[in-house]
Design a protein around this motif. Structure first.
Motif, mmCIF file in Angstrom:
data_model
loop_
_atom_site.group_PDB
_atom_site.id
_atom_site.type_symbol
_atom_site.label_atom_id
_atom_site.label_comp_id
_atom_site.label_asym_id
_atom_site.label_seq_id
_atom_site.Cartn_x
_atom_site.Cartn_y
_atom_site.Cartn_z
ATOM 1 N N GLY A 142 -39.007 130.974 45.402
ATOM 2 C CA GLY A 142 -38.248 130.464 44.059
ATOM 3 C C GLY A 142 -37.157 131.262 43.524
ATOM 4 O O GLY A 142 -37.108 132.324 43.411
ATOM 5 N N VAL A 143 -36.250 130.363 43.038
ATOM 6 C CA VAL A 143 -34.940 131.034 42.588
ATOM 7 C C VAL A 143 -34.801 130.604 41.003
ATOM 8 O O VAL A 143 -33.805 130.998 40.231
ATOM 9 C CB VAL A 143 -33.701 130.792 43.258
ATOM 10 N N GLY A 144 -35.718 129.958 40.392
ATOM 11 C CA GLY A 144 -35.695 129.496 38.870
ATOM 12 C C GLY A 144 -34.896 128.546 38.712
ATOM 13 O O GLY A 144 -34.092 127.955 39.779
ATOM 14 N N PRO A 145 -34.026 128.457 37.671
ATOM 15 C CA PRO A 145 -33.082 127.380 37.213
ATOM 16 C C PRO A 145 -31.610 127.887 37.695
ATOM 17 O O PRO A 145 -30.803 127.783 36.747
ATOM 18 C CB PRO A 145 -33.222 127.385 35.610
ATOM 19 N N LEU A 146 -31.548 128.551 38.788
ATOM 20 C CA LEU A 146 -30.235 129.031 39.293
ATOM 21 C C LEU A 146 -29.059 127.854 39.457
ATOM 22 O O LEU A 146 -28.058 128.157 39.011
ATOM 23 C CB LEU A 146 -30.386 129.439 40.511
ATOM 24 N N MET A 147 -29.412 126.684 39.490
ATOM 25 C CA MET A 147 -28.393 125.695 39.482
ATOM 26 C C MET A 147 -28.026 124.868 38.267
ATOM 27 O O MET A 147 -27.165 124.152 38.122
ATOM 28 C CB MET A 147 -28.739 124.632 40.899
ATOM 29 N N ASN A 148 -28.880 125.257 37.204
ATOM 30 C CA ASN A 148 -28.854 124.541 35.890
ATOM 31 C C ASN A 148 -27.479 124.576 35.395
ATOM 32 O O ASN A 148 -27.086 123.521 34.384
ATOM 33 C CB ASN A 148 -29.909 125.181 34.921
ATOM 34 N N SER A 149 -26.831 125.767 35.493
ATOM 35 C CA SER A 149 -25.424 125.894 34.777
ATOM 36 C C SER A 149 -24.393 124.899 35.559
ATOM 37 O O SER A 149 -23.656 124.396 34.837
ATOM 38 C CB SER A 149 -24.832 127.355 34.787
ATOM 39 N N ALA A 150 -24.743 124.724 36.700
ATOM 40 C CA ALA A 150 -23.787 123.408 37.560
ATOM 41 C C ALA A 150 -24.174 122.265 36.980
ATOM 42 O O ALA A 150 -23.347 121.296 36.826
ATOM 43 C CB ALA A 150 -24.203 123.769 38.996
ATOM 44 N N TYR A 151 -25.321 121.954 36.724
ATOM 45 C CA TYR A 151 -25.802 120.754 36.148
ATOM 46 C C TYR A 151 -25.118 120.443 34.795
ATOM 47 O O TYR A 151 -24.718 119.408 34.492
ATOM 48 C CB TYR A 151 -27.164 120.583 36.131
ATOM 49 N N LEU A 152 -25.255 121.440 34.242
ATOM 50 C CA LEU A 152 -24.613 121.275 32.689
ATOM 51 C C LEU A 152 -23.321 121.180 32.684
ATOM 52 O O LEU A 152 -22.608 120.421 31.965
ATOM 53 C CB LEU A 152 -25.050 122.588 31.918
ATOM 54 N N ASN A 153 -22.418 121.731 33.647
ATOM 55 C CA ASN A 153 -21.126 121.696 33.708
ATOM 56 C C ASN A 153 -20.668 120.480 34.340
ATOM 57 O O ASN A 153 -19.594 119.919 34.079
ATOM 58 C CB ASN A 153 -20.551 122.918 34.717
ATOM 59 N N TYR A 154 -21.587 119.780 35.123
ATOM 60 C CA TYR A 154 -21.059 118.450 35.610
ATOM 61 C C TYR A 154 -20.969 117.418 34.477
ATOM 62 O O TYR A 154 -20.586 116.381 34.600
ATOM 63 C CB TYR A 154 -22.237 118.097 36.681
ATOM 64 N N GLY A 155 -21.821 117.713 33.246
ATOM 65 C CA GLY A 155 -21.989 116.918 32.405
ATOM 66 C C GLY A 155 -22.938 116.178 32.330
ATOM 67 O O GLY A 155 -23.101 114.877 31.643
ATOM 68 N N ILE A 156 -24.331 116.498 32.636
ATOM 69 C CA ILE A 156 -25.173 115.656 32.695
ATOM 70 C C ILE A 156 -26.155 115.746 31.477
ATOM 71 O O ILE A 156 -26.219 116.948 30.866
ATOM 72 C CB ILE A 156 -26.330 116.294 34.005
ATOM 73 N N ASN A 157 -26.929 114.708 31.121
ATOM 74 C CA ASN A 157 -27.879 114.803 29.994
ATOM 75 C C ASN A 157 -29.075 115.378 30.219
ATOM 76 O O ASN A 157 -29.588 115.844 31.434
ATOM 77 C CB ASN A 157 -27.914 113.647 29.123
ATOM 78 N N LYS A 158 -30.128 115.863 29.313
ATOM 79 C CA LYS A 158 -31.316 116.443 29.643
ATOM 80 C C LYS A 158 -32.185 115.583 30.525
ATOM 81 O O LYS A 158 -33.062 116.254 31.440
ATOM 82 C CB LYS A 158 -31.902 116.972 28.140
#
Length: 250
Positions: A142-158
């Protein structure tokens, strides 16, 4: 008693995971390792997180960004198979330290938490990122929320973040489970703990969704970044003995 403690821990952790966009594996890994052993952590977490992700997809299905999922689909399968294949062949200590540092560094990516960072993430960027993350996930569990910053910068909502990430997680962990089983790591004990933790996590997702519906986008972004930093710190703490030995040799 150990099983009860794991199930209670899993329930709490997966509520937090729903609110923070992931990272449950890192929070639960030490407890699972203490009970079933280090080598069983990766397959147990693959089963339980796959089940919790199924629950999240059920609740957030209408928010899934299928364009992103399409870009992630092939790279997730390839990366997770390669990672699982190398699971028993390579030391993952260095990788876990690197990932921990990367997760902690995300706190510096946000000058204003409610805005995107300076770089614009596009849909096709998720293909190579997904390949790397799936490989690392298969390798170390497991790598945790490693890609979450990419999702946030893509402009996605919660809701879309949780739905899309969970749909991809089902694919990721199903491929990992098949791969671990092929290489002989899915035993009766692994199945027992994986399924029981998974059932606990599915119930937890429901309560997490109720809390999430009352949470603002700005606050969600803040706790996502906070969870990434915490996950990174936990990963480094888990490898503190290896880091200490590494520093001593320098």
């Amino acid at each position: 008693m150990q099983l009860i403690l794991i199930l209670i821990g899993a329930f709490i952790v997966f509520i937090l995971s729903t609110l923070t966009g992931g990272g449950a594996s890192l929070l639960l890994m030490p407890l699972v390792a203490a009970v079933v052993g280090v080598k069983a952590v990766a397959p147990v977490m693959a089963i339980s997180i796959g089940m919790s992700s199924t629950s999240k997809v059920f609740f957030f299905y209408k928010y899934i960004d299928w364009k992103l999922f399409a870009w992630l689909f092939p790279s997730t399968i390839i990366g997770s198979i390669l990672g699982a294949k190398m699971f028993a062949e390579l030391s993952s200590d260095y990788l876990q330290i690197l990932i921990g540092i990367l997760l902690i560094s995300t706190v510096f990516q946000f000058n204003k938490i409610e805005k995107r960072t300076g770089y614009q993430v596009k849909a096709w960027h998720f293909a190579p990122m997904g390949l790397v993350v799936a490989f690392l996930s298969g390798l170390i569990g497991g790598v945790g929320p490693l890609m979450n910053s990419a999702y946030l910068n893509y402009g996605i909502n919660k809701e879309s973040l949780l739905g899309t990430r969970s749909a991809n997680a089902i694919l990721l962990h199903l491929t990992k489970i098949i791969s671990y089983a092929y290489f002989g790591y899915v035993t009766g004990e692994v199945l027992k703990y994986g399924i029981l933790i998974g059932l606990s996590s599915m119930i937890a997702v429901y309560f997490g969704k109720l809390i999430l519906s009352k949470m603002s986008e700005v606050f969600f972004r803040k706790i996502v970044v906070g969870s990434m930093v915490l996950s990174g710190a936990l990963m480094l703490w888990k490898n503190r003995e290896f880091i200490s030995d590494l520093v001593a040799t320098i």
